[in-house]
Design an enzyme around this catalytic site. Sequence first.
Site, PDB file in Angstrom:
ATOM      1  CB  SER A 108      -0.960  -0.047   1.189  1.00 25.38           C
ATOM      2  OG  SER A 108      -1.910   0.982   1.127  1.00 25.38           O
ATOM      3  CG  ASP A 247      -2.725   4.242  -1.318  1.00 28.94           C
ATOM      4  OD1 ASP A 247      -3.511   4.026  -2.259  1.00 28.94           O
ATOM      5  OD2 ASP A 247      -2.717   3.557  -0.282  1.00 28.94           O
ATOM      6  CG  ASP A 249      -3.083  -0.451  -2.187  1.00 31.12           C
ATOM      7  OD1 ASP A 249      -3.092   0.730  -1.795  1.00 31.12           O
ATOM      8  OD2 ASP A 249      -3.644  -1.371  -1.569  1.00 31.12           O
ATOM      9  CG  ASP A 251      -6.244   1.001  -0.469  1.00 27.85           C
ATOM     10  OD1 ASP A 251      -5.374   1.902  -0.445  1.00 27.85           O
ATOM     11  OD2 ASP A 251      -6.269   0.070   0.354  1.00 27.85           O
TER      12      ASP A 251
END
Length: 452
Positions: A108, A247, A249, A251
């Site tokens: 992430s 960000d 990833d 999400d």
Amino acid sequence: MGRRYFGTDGIRGKVGDAPITPDFVLRLGYAAGKVLASAPGRAASGARPTVLIGKDTRVSGYMLEAALEAGFSAAGVDVMLAGPMPTPGVAYLTRALRLSAGVVISASHNPYHDNGIKFFSADGNKLPDEIEAEIEAWLDKPLDCAASDGLGKARRLDDAAGRYIEFCKSTFPAAFDLRGMKLVVDCAHGAAYQVAPHVFHELGADVIPIGVAPNGFNINDGVGATAPDALMRAVRANHADLGIALDGDADRLLVVDHTGRLYNGDELLYVLVKDRIATNGQVEGAVGTLMTNFAVEVALKEAGVQFVRAAVGDRYVLEQLREHGWQLGAEGSGHILSLDRHSTGDGIVSALLVLAALKRSGKTLAQMLEGVTLFPQKLINVRMKPGADWKGSDAIRRAIDSAEQALSGSGRVLIRASGTEPVLRVMVEARQATDANRHAEAIADAVKQATA
């Protein structure tokens, strides 16, 4: 017994250190494959499970992808490889293609030297705790490779990005488009770099992409939702209407307006709730976290919307939304959930929801948030002796009670113990920064004296 490896968002750590090693990840793939193969109805049907693997742009993703693929194959599970794909994209494709599970290789918002593994169930939701516990139990068993004729096969998923792009576009109202808007889209050199700019461009926007040149080592490095200064500068320099920060990833979402002002997840939640009220007549409730700014709670309640605080983590926001039967929830960090659009937090879809709200209202973000001014927060981390009984201290209790009485209805106190070190986090919110500072320091002093 507690879980040994799975945290609130899968398994995560520094690459090369346990458990983020190729041998462990191979065994993890095997264990997950055996759990999937033994799922109710699977053995009886004789159907071979199929999982989708997506990843972000970290250099270690190649190694971990290969290890997972080998583990799943050894367990007799077929694998589809999506390549770089946002976490919510894997969740969507898993559900849309009726696969057994989805797996994301990502850490992430963390730096490139970290990585992680998280799983989605067939319906696009994060795995329940009990399934993660089953996978951990299988990790202790010998790896018994399937016979040659029972090994899983692997193949690339054709046009994974295109499928997800079309899904994202489908969440934007057909009555609107983005023509005439100039958007700066920051993909954090992460998983959305091949997806997000296309979504907004195809909806009509003039897109200026940044953070779209991943090299395996620069994910989240000075760009994206964890470093929004780059986006703020780009919006002002290009005279853009809006900036969108994702960000690594994709999400999370933060938004920057044309003046360069940054809006966090708390503020965006309020904007989306107000938009739903305007279009649907009412919103029963919304979910934030223990860290959601008190001003947002006050504003939502004034709008007739119930507000519930979950523990920190989008997993817990989702739990509360399901428990109450509500649709909208968020964290200040930018995880935004809209369960009538997606089963998980999606930065791109959330950005489209915000853009639709602006289109419908004809207002700017600042205008939609008029009258909502985030309360100043004062956070003090107080180091204690390991094992100190701060909860049993009368002095600490008196300091907290005094602050809460003084702030009644106009602020709040939050005391949280760190889960990784002997530190007590003292956070106070108040309408005035001087009040927040004064009460936080008084509580922190009481903690220091009581736990020295």
